[in-house]
Write a protein that holds these residues in place. Structure first.
Motif, PDB file in Angstrom:
ATOM      1  N   PRO A   1       8.652  -4.339  21.200  1.00  0.00           N
ATOM      2  CA  PRO A   1       8.784  -3.913  19.800  1.00  0.00           C
ATOM      3  C   PRO A   1      10.180  -4.246  19.284  1.00  0.00           C
ATOM      4  O   PRO A   1      11.064  -4.573  20.062  1.00  0.00           O
ATOM      5  N   ARG A   2      10.323  -4.123  17.984  1.00  0.00           N
ATOM      6  CA  ARG A   2      11.604  -4.452  17.367  1.00  0.00           C
ATOM      7  C   ARG A   2      12.536  -3.242  17.404  1.00  0.00           C
ATOM      8  O   ARG A   2      12.101  -2.112  17.272  1.00  0.00           O
TER       9      ARG A   2
ATOM     10  N   GLU B   1       9.038  -8.176   9.741  1.00  0.00           N
ATOM     11  CA  GLU B   1       7.916  -8.192   8.810  1.00  0.00           C
ATOM     12  C   GLU B   1       7.270  -6.833   8.590  1.00  0.00           C
ATOM     13  O   GLU B   1       6.657  -6.605   7.579  1.00  0.00           O
ATOM     14  N   SER B   2       7.443  -5.889   9.526  1.00  0.00           N
ATOM     15  CA  SER B   2       6.797  -4.605   9.285  1.00  0.00           C
ATOM     16  C   SER B   2       7.629  -3.715   8.381  1.00  0.00           C
ATOM     17  O   SER B   2       7.132  -2.742   7.855  1.00  0.00           O
ATOM     18  N   GLU B   3       8.902  -4.063   8.192  1.00  0.00           N
ATOM     19  CA  GLU B   3       9.726  -3.239   7.319  1.00  0.00           C
ATOM     20  C   GLU B   3      10.061  -3.952   6.016  1.00  0.00           C
ATOM     21  O   GLU B   3       9.903  -3.416   4.941  1.00  0.00           O
ATOM     22  N   LEU B   4      10.524  -5.197   6.152  1.00  0.00           N
ATOM     23  CA  LEU B   4      11.067  -5.897   4.992  1.00  0.00           C
ATOM     24  C   LEU B   4      10.126  -6.975   4.470  1.00  0.00           C
ATOM     25  O   LEU B   4      10.581  -7.944   3.894  1.00  0.00           O
ATOM     26  N   VAL B   5       8.854  -6.836   4.673  1.00  0.00           N
ATOM     27  CA  VAL B   5       7.852  -7.821   4.256  1.00  0.00           C
ATOM     28  C   VAL B   5       8.069  -9.122   5.020  1.00  0.00           C
ATOM     29  O   VAL B   5       7.337  -9.426   5.938  1.00  0.00           O
TER      30      VAL B   5
ATOM     31  N   PRO C   1       8.091   2.819   8.390  1.00  0.00           N
ATOM     32  CA  PRO C   1       6.849   2.392   9.030  1.00  0.00           C
ATOM     33  C   PRO C   1       6.564   3.183  10.299  1.00  0.00           C
ATOM     34  O   PRO C   1       5.405   3.488  10.589  1.00  0.00           O
TER      35      PRO C   1
ATOM     36  N   MET D   1       7.740  -0.073  -1.612  1.00  0.00           N
ATOM     37  CA  MET D   1       7.152  -0.516  -0.351  1.00  0.00           C
ATOM     38  C   MET D   1       5.648  -0.466  -0.572  1.00  0.00           C
ATOM     39  O   MET D   1       5.050   0.594  -0.631  1.00  0.00           O
TER      40      MET D   1
ATOM     41  N   LEU E   1       5.883  -1.220  14.549  1.00  0.00           N
ATOM     42  CA  LEU E   1       7.169  -1.279  15.245  1.00  0.00           C
ATOM     43  C   LEU E   1       7.544  -2.704  15.604  1.00  0.00           C
ATOM     44  O   LEU E   1       8.502  -2.930  16.317  1.00  0.00           O
ATOM     45  N   GLY E   2       6.757  -3.666  15.139  1.00  0.00           N
ATOM     46  CA  GLY E   2       7.157  -5.056  15.306  1.00  0.00           C
ATOM     47  C   GLY E   2       6.672  -5.726  16.566  1.00  0.00           C
ATOM     48  O   GLY E   2       7.217  -6.736  16.960  1.00  0.00           O
ATOM     49  N   THR E   3       5.678  -5.181  17.210  1.00  0.00           N
ATOM     50  CA  THR E   3       5.114  -5.919  18.338  1.00  0.00           C
ATOM     51  C   THR E   3       3.641  -6.141  18.087  1.00  0.00           C
ATOM     52  O   THR E   3       2.914  -5.227  17.733  1.00  0.00           O
TER      53      THR E   3
ATOM     54  N   HIS F   1       2.161  -4.612   1.302  1.00  0.00           N
ATOM     55  CA  HIS F   1       3.231  -4.587   2.290  1.00  0.00           C
ATOM     56  C   HIS F   1       2.574  -4.557   3.654  1.00  0.00           C
ATOM     57  O   HIS F   1       1.560  -3.898   3.840  1.00  0.00           O
ATOM     58  N   PRO F   2       3.144  -5.258   4.612  1.00  0.00           N
ATOM     59  CA  PRO F   2       2.448  -5.396   5.897  1.00  0.00           C
ATOM     60  C   PRO F   2       2.217  -4.092   6.634  1.00  0.00           C
ATOM     61  O   PRO F   2       1.304  -4.012   7.434  1.00  0.00           O
ATOM     62  N   SER F   3       3.026  -3.082   6.393  1.00  0.00           N
ATOM     63  CA  SER F   3       2.875  -1.918   7.265  1.00  0.00           C
ATOM     64  C   SER F   3       2.579  -0.647   6.507  1.00  0.00           C
ATOM     65  O   SER F   3       3.025   0.418   6.855  1.00  0.00           O
TER      66      SER F   3
END
Lengths: 199, 111, 177, 401, 425
Positions: E339-340, E241-245, D386, D24, D134-136, D28-30
């Protein structure tokens, strides 16, 4: 040639061709992919034969469900070494001989009956009114043969009761299988197995 | 070329079914990969299904099996799904115990 | 400083000769101990009810070497390596500085890193700090569970924070100087 | 580091699949920059995490041995580049401690204003980036909207928006410009109600709570053992803040200020009736608490800035004229830690009497905070990595130096 | 339409394949336009909406004030980009995967009707399928293969994770999705999308959404599951994208990557349009404008042929497009707000919440229907609806026991089936 015939040959070619590709390929993931195409084309054949519901069912359960499971299984177990397993050439020869013989036999049988070989003349009239509706299938599963109503008499009544019992049996069977499969796939991890793999 | 240009009949469907059936049998016989064998079974069942649907189709033949053909095909599809789930579970279990899915190596009874 | 003069005498009575020196007048008063006693003293100052130095803030290695030979004579120190441990207590809110003197090279052999006992069993912070010290200053911590370079690449040569460190001419085809 | 097989969470996952070693990062983005984590995974479950550092190593300590203390100030900016002001302060105080140089009242209040503003700006990024982890995406931009305004204020003060080099040994490079206090006041008034927005977007969001509560629980003992500091330590319920408990040279800056250390004591945060309640799934020391401590510190810092502005405007003395560029340093060694936004930032300065230090050492808070990551990341799903690393709020520039 | 073309080319063979082929081509071109232009618009919309949500403007330059052509410019850039195949990849499957996804998304549009009631086709669909709902769901489910194969064939571990997650997620969510869809099917007594749409004719209270509390509840379950099955945040675990690129499309670039996107936006619109047909009256607006107009003019009904019928059809298309776009907008809105979820939470949500809720709603709707609790809907009985409902209840009675056969009488039964079937073809 009308469009039914054309599409039949298209789908037939695809399903047979990809079925052969399944046999010929030695890479599991590619095999699964070929199988998807082959089964989806078969669904097309079902649509052509007027069995819309079965066709959609084929796509939904067979292609959508079973094969996702299958590919999932492939990915779970896909260690590079197991993805492709080559078959011995002697096996191929044997399989080709017996397979060819079986195919010849079946093909001969398929074209042996006159009634099977000759297509019905008034196709266009048939497709739009019969056999395409899911409700008759559903009612048959619920124990009612609406398509047989016209021939209803006391002798046939038993036959008209439909498929309620098999339906129930299969429902229970599915449930049992689901639980069983879930149970079977479990493994109690042995202590130490986490580190043994990669190093 | 009457065979190709004629409207298709049951026989044509049966031929497709036969090809798929044979492919499935050959696949089952030749593949050493457990999942490959499973795919062969799917092909065999599918070949049989084509026959059922063809015989059940009013479109192809006026004296058809009627709904029974489609219904049996449906049962086959559903049972195939169940069978695939179990077989997959067995394959996973086998893989867990033996770290392979080569069926030729599955010759011992205790797992 | 934790405990003031009392601490020094307490330590001296407990560890005797192992307490090599001290400077209580400095801005940050410190106590010097011999390398052999480092782990015991560490464990003592961590667990002692009056001290409770449960946090290790920082580990530093200071390289005392005057590179310029002209200045070396009047530098006022012998070449040596000094380990500095900054400790603090969260419950008691005081701090302590421990120092350990090491030779620059083990047995005087140039390139052989000196050894110092690892305190990573006492404070987990020491794990990475000792790795960094090993990486940059070249001290081998005996008893460390995973003594690898941390900031520099694994195959880096030399210890950059040594005063006599020479930048390599070339690293994997990259020009150094 | 051997894997802990008897970890309950690993056994629970009972369909065994192949183990994988996954990288990772460093791209990597996070991973907040160039952190590389090597994950040993079993399906989605991570059994072991090994951080690899050094991708941003810039030899700051070695450079410090060749520059005078004032010349090294820009290098401290580049350590925690999200809170440059607080980095400047740490080094400036450390040098002043060696020189035994005392500041005027006014200079101290000026530093409080600037550093607390820096803390707000830093926590805003921490908050936004945590949302990204967390994806937001939206909270990130919401946070930057306010951070930009703080940077505007900083720009007026020192001309820079990221690497300020403003606070310097001896004081600061310049006094606050005219009218700056009014602008700052305006900003705070406008900022105060916006915090509710952040709470709505993240703190009280049901999915956010699901993703962070009871994840990466760090016990107080473990936090202290690993040298975790700052919000990470206080998120575990340890009542320790250098602004109150630090060295006198640092705490005298905050003499007479009314503030309470933000941490959960007896199940309560200070003044917690004003803020969203702690969800019942949250466990002390989990990701949610670390995040929440940061959110509360933003409010606390705003309060401190207001107090400091009042004091600054009436304080006597000069704003703190910097020491000469090549001031001779007395021989000796000093160590001083300050409470930076990410934890305790320590600087160690050894001098042998010249005008450049003999040895410079930076003890970075993120370095210690990250070192606990392999411990708390055992047996969690990949998606929590993350979440955990983000809740530690690391800055790679500070870790690798 | 095929007959129409063949009447020029082969007057004696109305079902000659050339006419069918030409018809098919026309349909294909039209559907591709729906997907491709739809994707262009939706990507632009996503940027504008997310921009609004995030206090910024989004694209403003390309193509005038609102950045209308931004997606087109990006599309051109993507086409010009190098198409990379990683060395570790299974290049055959890697290249094929995006097209597989796209094909599935595309095929599902075949059975999607955009309006009903024009003369040469009973529904404005490329091919009206009798088991339309089922077909659309089944084919849409195939989209997952593209993703799984992409994940596997990329030869990257992150992609593989994405593929595995997608497989687990989609297989799980097909169950509640199917359950949700069955409820409108049950109410309509037909799987034909055109019939289902037509049955909600009239005032908006006739929409299945407002049929009973259970359908209202199940719509939200449907929408949640639909978002999950087309991989939209907060369920976009496959690309996370924050976990798996970037999950399954980590290794994709250029045109192939954009094809995945077209498939994604295509299926987003598809599930929204499906929701519109199943719950929101499809092509029927909230107020029966044409029926009112017809009665005002003293006609029996609005014509289904000629220009007037065509106009009504176009209005229907506009209606369903609008509803679909609203659905997509809601998905965009959700994506930029939440959030995801974690993968285990996604699966838990499916099996612990969606499936039971859908099952309870199914039972509730069945109960409601069976006991004829008509409540709201009887206030505005629609023409076609009343007819079919009558048939439905007859069938329903007959279903109970085989002996009921004789009580009801065979001819009624046959008529019922015929009506149901004949009404739609």
């Amino acid at each position: 040639m009308n469009w039914h015939t054309l599409l039949f040959y298209l789908f037939a070619l695809m399903s047979c061709g990809f079925a052969i590709a399944v046999v010929a390929s030695s890479n599991v993931v590619r095999m699964a992919f070929f199988l998807i195409v082959s089964l989806a084309s078969t669904a097309g054949l079902f649509f052509l034969a007027g069995a819309h519901f079965v066709g959609a069912m084929q796509i939904m359960i067979y292609v959508g469900g079973t094969l996702v499971l299958l590919i999932f299984g492939v990915m779970l177990t896909a260690h590079a070494a197991f993805v492709s397993m080559v078959t011995k050439s002697s096996d191929w020869v044997l399989a080709a001989v017996f397979g060819g013989a079986l195919l010849g036999l079946l093909a001969l049988t398929a074209f042996s009956v006159e009634d099977w070989r000759v297509a019905r003349g008034d196709q266009a009239a048939v497709t739009s009114s019969e056999g395409e509706f899911a409700s008759s299938i559903g009612q048959a599963l619920m124990g009612m043969r609406v398509d047989r109503l016209s021939e209803g008499n006391s002798q046939l009544e038993a036959g008209m009761s439909g498929y309620l019992l098999p339906f129930e049996i299969i429902a229970i069977h599915l449930l049992v299988v689901l639980i069983g499969a879930a149970y079977l796939a479990r493994t109690k991890r042995r202590v130490g197995s986490v580190t043994e793999g990669v190093q | 070329m009457s065979f190709l240009t004629d409207p298709v009949g049951v026989s044509h469907f049966l031929l497709v079914g036969a090809v798929m059936f044979v492919c499935g049998v050959v696949c089952m016989a030749t593949k050493r990969n457990g999942l490959g064998v499973l795919m062969g079974i799917e092909l065999v069942l599918n070949g049989a299904n084509i026959n059922f649907v063809a015989f059940g189709s009013k479109y192809l033949r006026s004296e058809s099996l009627g709904l029974d053909g489609q219904l049996i095909a449906l049962f086959v599809i559903v049972l195939a799904a169940a069978e695939a789930a179990v077989a997959l579970a067995i394959a996973l279990n086998f893989y867990n115990n033996h770290a392979t899915i080569d069926v030729d190596r599955a010759d011992e009874l205790k797992g | 400083m934790a405990g003031g003069d009392g601490l020094l005498s307490k330590l001296k009575s407990k560890f005797g000769d192992q307490i090599v020196g001290a400077n209580l007048e400095a801005i940050d008063p410190w106590i010097e101990i011999s390398p052999d006693a480092l782990v015991e003293v560490s464990r003592f100052v961590r667990d002692d009810a009056a001290l409770k130095l449960e946090m290790l803030n920082c580990i530093t290695a200071v390289d005392w070497l005057e590179v310029d030979p002209k200045k070396a004579a009047k530098a006022g120190f012998e070449p040596h390596l000094e380990m500095v441990y900054h400790l603090s207590s969260i419950s008691k809110r005081h701090t302590l500085v421990l120092k350990v003197k090491l030779p620059r090279w083990k047995d005087g052999v140039e390139g052989e890193a000196p050894e110092c006992p690892s305190v990573s069993s006492v404070w987990s912070t020491a794990d990475w700090h000792e790795r960094e010290t090993y990486d940059l200053s070249g001290v081998i911590f005996t008893g460390h569970p995973n003594l690898r370079r941390i900031l520099c690449p694994e195959d880096w040569v030399g210890y950059p924070l040594r005063k006599d460190y020479q930048m390599p001419l070339e690293y994997h085809g990259i020009r150094g100087r | 580091m051997a894997t802990q097989i008897d970890d309950q969470r690993i056994i629970e996952f009972d369909v065994r699949t192949d183990e994988m070693l996954v990288n990772m990062g460093p791209q990597h983005p996070s991973t907040h920059g160039v952190l590389r984590l090597v994950l040993r995974t079993d399906g989605e479950i991570v059994s072991e995490v090994t951080p690899h550092l050094g991708y941003l190593h810039r030899c700051a300590e070695k450079i410090g041995e060749n520059l005078t203390p004032r010349q090294w100030i820009p290098y401290t900016d580049r350590m925690d580049y999200l809170a440059g002001m607080n980095m400047n302060l740490g080094w400036a105080l450390c040098v002043e401690k060696l020189l035994q140089h005392d500041l005027s009242e006014k200079a101290k209040h000026l530093r409080v204003i600037i550093c607390e503003m820096g803390r707000i700006a830093s926590h805003l990024v921490g908050m936004g980036a945590y949302g990204l982890d967390l994806g937001t995406f939206s909270p990130f931009l919401y946070a930057f909207r306010e951070r930009e305004r703080i940077l505007d204020l900083f720009e007026e003060v020192c001309g820079a928006r990221l690497t300020y080099s403003y606070i310097t040994p001896g004081g600061a490079t310049a006094d606050l410009p005219k009218g700056w206090l009014q602008k700052c006041e305006q900003f705070l008034d406008q900022f105060q109600p916006i915090i509710a927005e952040y709470h709505a977007l993240l703190t009280t969001n049901a999915i956010f709570i699901k993703r962070t509560c009871d994840i990466g629980v760090l016990t107080p003992e473990m936090a202290i053992d690993f040298g975790c500091t700052g919000p990470v330590l206080r998120g575990s319920g340890v009542d320790y803040d250098l602004r109150r408990d630090g060295e006198e040279r640092y705490t005298e800056m905050y003499d007479g200020y009314a503030f309470e250390v933000i941490c959960q004591k007896d199940g309560h945060y200070p003044k917690d009736h004003q803020y969203p309640a702690v969800p019942k799934d949250a466990v002390l020391g989990d990701c949610w608490h670390r995040f929440y401590v940061r959110m509360l510190e933003v409010i606390q810092s705003m309060d401190l800035v207001r107090q400091a502005m009042d004091r600054y405007s009436v304080a006597s003395g000069d704003w703190g004229v910097p020491i000469k560029l090549a001031t001779k340093l007395p021989p000796g060694d000093v160590y001083l830690e300050t409470e930076a936004p990410r934890g305790q930032m320590g600087f160690y300065l050894v001098s042998n009497g010249g005008n450049i230090p003999w040895r410079v050492r930076a003890r970075s808070s993120s370095f210690c905070n990250l070192s606990v990551c392999p411990e708390i990341c055992k047996g969690v799903p990949i998606a929590d990595i993350p979440a955990i690393v983000g809740s530690l709020d690391i800055v790679m520039g500070e870790i690798d130096r | 339409m095929a007959e129409f073309i063949n009447s020029f080319l082969f007057p004696d063979q109305p079902d000659h394949w050339i006419g069918v082929l030409i018809t098919a081509l026309i349909h294909v071109v039209m559907i591709i336009n729906v997907i491709a232009v739809g994707a262009l618009v939706f990507i632009w919309m996503e940027r504008k909406v997310s921009g609004r949500i995030q206090d910024r403007l989004g694209p403003t330059r390309v193509g005038g004030k609102f950045g209308w052509l931004q997606t087109l410019a990006d599309g051109l850039k993507l086409v010009a980009k190098e198409d990379i195949t990683p060395g570790q990849a299974d290049s055959f499957l890697f290249k094929l995967a995006p097209y597989l996804s796209f094909t599935a998304s595309f095929c599902a549009f075949i059975a999607l009707p955009f309006a009903s009631g024009y003369s040469w086709s009973s529904g404005w669909a490329a091919r009206e399928v009798n088991t339309g709902v089922f077909f659309v769901l089944a084919v849409l489910g195939l989209e997952v293969f593209g993703v799984i194969l992409a994940g596997y064939a990329s030869g990257s571990k992150w992609s593989l994770f994405g593929g595995m997650r997608e497989a687990a997620q989609v297989v799980s969510y097909e169950v509640p999705l199917g359950l949700c869809v069955i409820i409108p099917v049950m109410l309509a007594g037909s799987m034909n999308l055109v019939t289902i749409g037509d049955m909600q004719e009239g005032l908006f209270t006739n929409w299945f959404l407002f049929h009973d509390p259970f359908t209202f509840c199940v719509f939200w379950v449907y929408f949640t599951c639909a978002m999950a099955s087309v991989n939209r945040a907060p369920f976009d675990l496959a690309e996370a994208e924050s976990e798996l690129v970037a999950g399954f499309h980590t290794e994709y670039s250029g045109l192939r990557w954009s094809i995945f996107f077209m498939a994604e936006y295509g299926s987003m619109f598809l599930v929204s349009a499906l929701a519109a047909i199943l719950f929101f009256g499809g092509w029927n607006g909230p107020f029966p404008v044409f029926a009112t107009l017809a009665s005002a003019l003293g006609w029996e009904a609005w014509p289904t042929t000629g220009l007037l019928g065509y106009v009504a059809g176009l209005a229907g298309v506009a209606n369903i497009l609008f509803k679909g776009v609203v659905g997509v907008t809601v998905m965009i809105w959700v994506r930029w707000t939440l959030p995801r979820l974690r993968i285990d939470q996604v699966i838990t949500m499916c099996w612990k919440y969606c499936v039971p809720i859908a099952a309870v709603c199914f039972a509730g709707a069945l109960f409601w229907q069976y006991n004829n609790i008509w409540f709201l809907n009887s206030l505005h009985p629609a023409r076609s609806r009343a007819e079919v409902r009558e048939n439905w209840s007859v069938n329903e009675l007959q279903l109970l026991t085989p002996s009921a056969l004789h009580e009801v009488g065979e001819s009624d039964m046959a008529k019922g089936i015929e009506n149901e079937a004949g009404g739609q073809i």
